[in-house]
Design an enzyme around this catalytic site. Structure first.
Site, PDB file in Angstrom:
ATOM      1  N   HIS A 151     129.120  -1.195  39.276  1.00  0.00           N
ATOM      2  CA  HIS A 151     128.746  -0.619  38.231  1.00  0.00           C
ATOM      3  C   HIS A 151     129.079  -1.671  36.972  1.00  0.00           C
ATOM      4  CE1 HIS A 151     128.119   3.279  35.838  1.00  0.00           C
ATOM      5  NE2 HIS A 151     127.034   3.138  36.521  1.00  0.00           N
ATOM      6  N   ASP A 173     120.273   4.128  25.980  1.00  0.00           N
ATOM      7  CA  ASP A 173     121.661   3.746  26.343  1.00  0.00           C
ATOM      8  C   ASP A 173     122.065   3.082  24.904  1.00  0.00           C
ATOM      9  OD1 ASP A 173     123.835   2.294  27.714  1.00  0.00           O
ATOM     10  OD2 ASP A 173     122.738   2.926  29.314  1.00  0.00           O
ATOM     11  N   HIS A 179     121.893   8.186  28.596  1.00  0.00           N
ATOM     12  CA  HIS A 179     122.880   7.323  29.472  1.00  0.00           C
ATOM     13  C   HIS A 179     123.761   6.693  28.660  1.00  0.00           C
ATOM     14  CE1 HIS A 179     123.395   4.479  32.708  1.00  0.00           C
ATOM     15  NE2 HIS A 179     123.399   5.719  33.338  1.00  0.00           N
ATOM     16  N   LYS A 228     127.457   5.689  27.017  1.00  0.00           N
ATOM     17  CA  LYS A 228     128.799   5.738  27.317  1.00  0.00           C
ATOM     18  C   LYS A 228     129.656   4.793  26.416  1.00  0.00           C
ATOM     19  CE  LYS A 228     126.423   4.983  31.480  1.00  0.00           C
ATOM     20  NZ  LYS A 228     126.888   4.904  32.704  1.00  0.00           N
ATOM     21  N   GLU A 261     134.009  -1.176  37.657  1.00  0.00           N
ATOM     22  CA  GLU A 261     133.660  -0.884  36.242  1.00  0.00           C
ATOM     23  C   GLU A 261     134.274  -2.018  35.325  1.00  0.00           C
ATOM     24  OE1 GLU A 261     131.681   1.597  35.225  1.00  0.00           O
ATOM     25  OE2 GLU A 261     132.112   3.122  36.919  1.00  0.00           O
TER      26      GLU A 261
END
Length: 452
Positions: free
Chosen positions: A137, A168, A358, A360, A386
């Site tokens: 990811h 995003d 999406h 973050k 991550e």
């Protein structure tokens, strides 16, 4: 009197000095695609793309064709595409398999490679022996000295190829030190591993043959860090960026995320597509609310979830996920109803036509901004590899574009003023309600929250 917590733990992070004039924020998937193709076409020295997947569809084909064209124009160009090992060898969730035909993207990579005069290596990165328990990811593209950071993968919906898009965040930073640090990490910790193999060439081993190498690889990733020359670190009041990486419990990225919330003094704004905070984040949010910090959470409406399927379409088990997340949000809102009434906690639901959400990341006061692909959920905190870019902006040089980005997100949101605005499980479609009821009865919903 406002509670003030010392920020020395964040101030001591190594960081790279930035020039505000070389930082740009894009506001749409269409602009992101256009920028990406333009940068690939003009690359002079290197292109490193790290993404969960490069999909065999129109947008994915356009990106791969652009990479081959760039290589043909400049044969010395250093190109590497990194995707998740498991994700590349299966079809889309819910896609029917055709007899004798591979549904995975890897087969497509090989067809393109065999029909091309140029070579564009596509590497499969196996973060875990099973996709369920960990994927690549890691986010971020490096083209020459430009870092393009987004949580988006490479396919039609993320790149707004047709009428639908998945929204995003998109950040561009022109900085040689940051770009070198990210490429060095890829070369040192990923491409050199014995568990990593090219997927654009036939004959790579099966996952079961690689299990010892994958376990060793994951253990090494837990110690991996971004590095850059210490002599180039910035002073405390200078605009800067810190690249962070982590995999597994209590990793450095997780700790910084929690520290950001713990050190907040005025305002926290959090974006997450799936409302399913790890316990560590929930605790810090609760503490922040108690000390008077205002908290905004922007989450996708269940209909803007990438797993959402309209009730009139055939039911699939995976389509229950958006409802599972909404049920979680309803419980959170109910437990914080007093904070919602006072305006200390504001919950925003994003919904724009039939598009999906999406986003973050976090904004902390006006000093820190976190760009990440981390979903801020238990899976991200425990299983997946991550990374993130933490921007420290003590002089508020980037505030105009950061506030513009936030405003563009909020324009498609509605605010929750009472937890009862959110549906109960019994109000969901019959198949969804029945499934969630069964999961709750045997406590499998708890497991689902940890791995999905």
């Amino acid at each position: 009197m406002r509670f003030l917590r010392p920020r020395s733990n964040l101030d001591q992070l190594p960081a790279i000095a930035l020039d505000a004039g070389k930082v740009r924020t894009l506001l749409s998937a269409a602009a992101y695609k256009q920028e990406l193709l333009q940068q690939i076409a003009h690359a002079k020295n290197r292109i490193y793309l790290c993404s969960l997947y490069l999909q065999n569809d129109e947008a994915g084909a356009e990106i791969l064709a652009a990479l081959h064209a760039a290589k043909a124009a400049r044969p010395a160009l250093d190109i590497a595409v990194l995707v998740d090992w498991h994700r590349a060898q299966r079809g889309l969730i819910g896609e029917k398999k055709q007899a004798g035909v591979s549904a995975g993207n890897a087969a497509w990579y090989q067809r393109v490679s065999s029909n091309s005069a140029t070579q564009v290596p596509v590497y499969g990165i196996p973060v875990q022996t099973s996709e369920l328990f960990g994927v690549l990811h890691l986010k971020g593209f490096v083209i020459d000295d430009l870092v393009i950071y987004s949580g988006a993968s490479l396919n039609n919906v993320y790149l707004h190829q047709f009428d639908k898009y998945r929204h995003d965040r998109y950040l561009l930073i022109q900085n040689a030190v940051l770009a070198n640090s990210m490429v060095d990490f890829i070369r040192q910790h990923l491409l050199s591993a014995s568990a990593v193999h090219r997927l654009d060439k036939p004959g790579y081993p099966a996952t079961k043959q690689l299990r010892p190498e994958i376990r060793s690889f994951r253990a090494s990733l837990k110690k991996a860090r971004y590095h850059f020359p210490s002599g180039l670190e910035r002073h405390a009041q200078q605009l800067s960026v810190t690249p962070l990486v982590g995999v597994g419990k209590n990793n450095p990225l997780n700790r910084v995320i929690c520290q950001l919330i713990a050190n907040s003094q005025q305002r926290i704004c959090i974006c997450t597509p799936y409302f399913n905070f790890p316990l560590a984040i929930t605790r810090e949010i609760n503490r922040a609310l108690k000390r008077g910090v205002k908290v905004d959470v922007i989450v996708g409406d269940k209909t803007a979830n990438d797993f959402y399927i309209p009730p009139q379409e055939p039911f699939k088990v995976i389509s229950a996920l958006p409802y599972l997340y909404e049920a979680n949000l309803r419980r959170f809102a109910k437990s914080h109803q007093k904070d919602i009434y006072t305006g200390r906690l504001r919950l925003h639901l994003w919904r724009e036509g039939g598009n999906s959400y999406h986003l973050k990341g976090m904004w902390i006061d006006e000093d820190y901004a976190l760009m990440t692909g981390n979903n801020l959920n238990p899976r991200a905190f425990r299983l997946d590899l991550e990374n993130a870019l933490l921007i420290h902006d003590p002089q508020h040089e980037l505030q105009p574009q950061l506030q513009q980005e936030l405003a563009s997100i909020l324009q498609h949101t509605s605010q929750i003023h009472d937890y009862q605005q959110l549906e109960k499980i019994r109000d969901y479609p019959a198949n969804v309600s029945k499934l969630l009821g069964r999961l709750s009865t045997v406590r499998l919903d708890r497991l689902a929250y940890r791995v999905l």
